[in-house]
Design a protein around this motif. Sequence first.
Motif, PDB file in Angstrom:
ATOM      1  N   LYS A  36      39.063  41.193  46.801  1.00  0.00           N
ATOM      2  CA  LYS A  36      39.080  41.539  45.392  1.00  0.00           C
ATOM      3  C   LYS A  36      37.873  42.400  45.048  1.00  0.00           C
ATOM      4  O   LYS A  36      36.763  42.187  45.578  1.00  0.00           O
ATOM      5  N   LYS A  40      40.224  42.680  40.621  1.00  0.00           N
ATOM      6  CA  LYS A  40      41.538  43.148  41.023  1.00  0.00           C
ATOM      7  C   LYS A  40      41.707  42.960  42.529  1.00  0.00           C
ATOM      8  O   LYS A  40      40.791  43.229  43.307  1.00  0.00           O
ATOM      9  N   THR A  41      42.900  42.508  42.915  1.00  0.00           N
ATOM     10  CA  THR A  41      43.201  42.346  44.335  1.00  0.00           C
ATOM     11  C   THR A  41      43.475  43.712  44.948  1.00  0.00           C
ATOM     12  O   THR A  41      44.383  44.430  44.521  1.00  0.00           O
ATOM     13  N   ILE A  42      42.666  44.069  45.969  1.00  0.00           N
ATOM     14  CA  ILE A  42      42.860  45.358  46.633  1.00  0.00           C
ATOM     15  C   ILE A  42      43.592  45.205  47.956  1.00  0.00           C
ATOM     16  O   ILE A  42      44.115  46.180  48.491  1.00  0.00           O
ATOM     17  N   TYR A  43      43.644  43.984  48.479  1.00  0.00           N
ATOM     18  CA  TYR A  43      44.389  43.762  49.722  1.00  0.00           C
ATOM     19  C   TYR A  43      44.645  42.268  49.882  1.00  0.00           C
ATOM     20  O   TYR A  43      43.802  41.438  49.523  1.00  0.00           O
ATOM     21  N   PHE A  62      39.763  51.413  51.418  1.00  0.00           N
ATOM     22  CA  PHE A  62      39.792  51.452  49.962  1.00  0.00           C
ATOM     23  C   PHE A  62      38.640  52.317  49.455  1.00  0.00           C
ATOM     24  O   PHE A  62      37.503  52.184  49.927  1.00  0.00           O
TER      25      PHE A  62
END
Length: 655
Positions: A36, A40-43, A62
Motif C-alpha cells: 500500500k 491505496k493498494t498498489i499490488y 510502481f
Amino acid sequence: MIDCVDNLIMLLSAIFSTFRFVFESLGTSDPYVKFKLEGKTIYKSKVVYKNLNPKWSESFSFPLQDREQVVDVRVYDKDLTTDDFMGSSTIVIKNLELDKTGEMVLSLEDPNSLEDDMGVIVMDTCLTFRDSNVTSLIFNIQRSAEATKNSQLWSGVFGITLVEGQDMPENVQGDIYVRYRLGEQKYKSKVTNPQWRERFDFNKYEDCLEPLQVEVFAKRGRKSEESWGMFEVDLSRLPVATQQLYTYVLDEDKGRLVFLATLNPCCGVSINEFNKTPLEQPDERDQILEKYSLKNSHKSLREVGFLQVKVVSATDLTSTDLNGKSDPFCVLELGNSRLQTHTIYKTLSPEWNKVFTFPVKDIHDVLELTVFGEDGDKAPDLLGRVAIPLLTVQNGQQVTRGLKKANWRGPAKGTISLVMEVHYNPVRAGIRTFKPIEEKFLEDNPKFAKKVLAQNIYRVRKITMALLHTLQYIKSCFQWESTQRSIMAFLIFIVTVWAWELFMLPLFLLLLIGWNYFQITTERISSNQDLESGKKGLMDKIHMVQEIVITVQNILDEIACTGERVKNTFNWSVPFLSCLACLVLFVATATLYYIPLRYVILIWGVNKFTKKLRNPYAIDNNEILDFLKRVPSDGAVGVRGTGCSSCSLSVLFSD
C-alpha cells in the motif's frame, strides 16, 4: 539528478522465500501480501494455501512521485468471511540505494498481538530512474497488468459429480452434506442423506495450483455441525475428457465418500481492448458462427453458445470517498463464471472500454453486472447492479441500464452502458433446457425474512386464487348459471370423452399455448398487476405478519390433516370407515374391470351436468373429501376431542 524525484521509479521484485510465522501450533494459514502507498493498494499477491512458509516469486513495478514516500507491507490470512490480519512492516524509499538490487528482510509486527515474533518477509528491491530505461520499465508495468488479467481466465472446467456415501453410520441425528473448495471457488452440497447424485463445475485457472479440498459434515440443528473428515485431491494430473472415480475413507467409523471428476477443455474466455474484440475479427467471427451453426449441433453438446460483452462506461455513480468520488470497478457474472474490469480511481463516471467473452452453458442464464467501489482493506462498497437474461439480448446494440440496489428492490444511483452479442445453437440449448440447472456456489444458510415470507405467501395466494377461479368456472357449468356456456361445455365433454385418445392431451396443451400467443399478438391481454402499498405503519406490519403466520398455520394444518386421514383410512384407525373404504374399493375394482374407463367418466359427467336439471335445489358435494373428513387425523386419534374440528365426532365413536 537525485532531486528530480518525478523521474524515479521503484521496481519491487518480491521473492518471499523465507516467509515464516510462529503460529505453527495453530495449524496452517492461507497468507497473501498487500503493498500500500498512501492508503491505496498498489499490488496484491496471490494466496498460498495451507502454508506457513509460502513462496510467491512475484514481481511488480510502481512509479513514485516523492522519495520521502513509505510503502506499507501487510500480510493477511485468507478466510471465508473476513481476512485475518497477520502483521505488517514498511519500506522506507529514501533508505534504498539507486540502481542496486539487494535482499531486504522485513520483520512483521502487530501492536494488538501478544506474540513477539510475527514472522518475516524476504524480498529483493531495486530503485532506478525512469528516464534511463523508459521502454523496459513501461513493459514491466504492462506485464503486471497482463498477469492480473490472465489470472481471471480459465482454460478448462472440472466437472465434479458427488455420488454417494458408503458405510456411513445409519443412526445419524441430522443430515449430511459436503463442502468443496478449489482456490476461491467453493461449493456446498445439498443437506440430505448420503445419496446426493448432484453435479457442479469448477473453473481451472492456470495460476491456481491448489488441490481440491473436500470435507464432510453432519448437520445437527441450524448451527451445530460435526466434521467427519477432510482430505485433498490433486486434480492437476487429471486426464482431459476422462472420468476419474475417487473413493476416500473418512474419519473412523464414518464410512467413505465417492465422487467423480472430469476435466473438459474450455475456450471462449477472454478480456480484450475495444480494438481486439473477437466478433469484429472476420476469421474469428466465422469460426464462432460455424461452431454454433445448426449443421454442427451434434458436436460439443455442453458448449451451448458464446457471449461477448463490451463494458463501455458508467455514469453518475454514488460517491463513497470523502472527496465525493469513488474508485469503481465492474464485476460480470454468468452462472458461476466471473470476470472483472480494472479499477478507475477518483471518478463517478468511469470509462472501462473492455470486452469480455464467456462460454454459454445455459441459454437461460442471466448476466449480472455489479459495480463496486474499492475501499482499501475493507470490503468493496456495492454501488449498483444490473441483470440481463441472455434471451433478451439485442445483438450489437448499445444499451444503457439503470442500476438497481443490492436486493433488486429499487433503483440505485447511476447507469451503465453495454454492447452485447449472443450466438448459440438452438438444438444444444433445447437439450440443455431439459437437464438440471447449474447450482450457484453457496456457503451461507438462508435466513428468515418477514418480507420474503410475505412476498412468497402473496405469490402462492395469487396462484391459488387463479386455480379457485378456474374450478369455480367449471362448477358454474355444472350449475347451469349460463345455459349457453353449460350446453357448450356438456357437448365438448361428451365429444372429448367419447373420442378420447392419449395424443389429445399434448394437443390440447399445444392449442392452449397457441391461443395465448394469438391473444398476445393481437394485444387482447391486459396485464393487471396487484400492487401493494410500499409504505405501511407499524400496526399494519404487525397485522400482516399475524395474517401470514395464521395463513401458513392453517394451510399446514389442512395438508397434515388430509395426509393423516388418508393414512388412517388404510391402518384401521376407525374400523367402520376402513370397512366402508374396502367395500367402495371392491365395487370400484369390479366396475373398472367390467366397464371401460371411458364409459365410467361419461356416466360421472352426465350425472354432474344433469344433477342441477333433475334437482334444481341439490347441494353440490365431493364424495371423496366428504368421506375423508370423517376419518380422524393423528391429533384426534391421540387425544380425545382434539385435532381437526371436522373429525372430532368420528373420534367419539371410534371405539
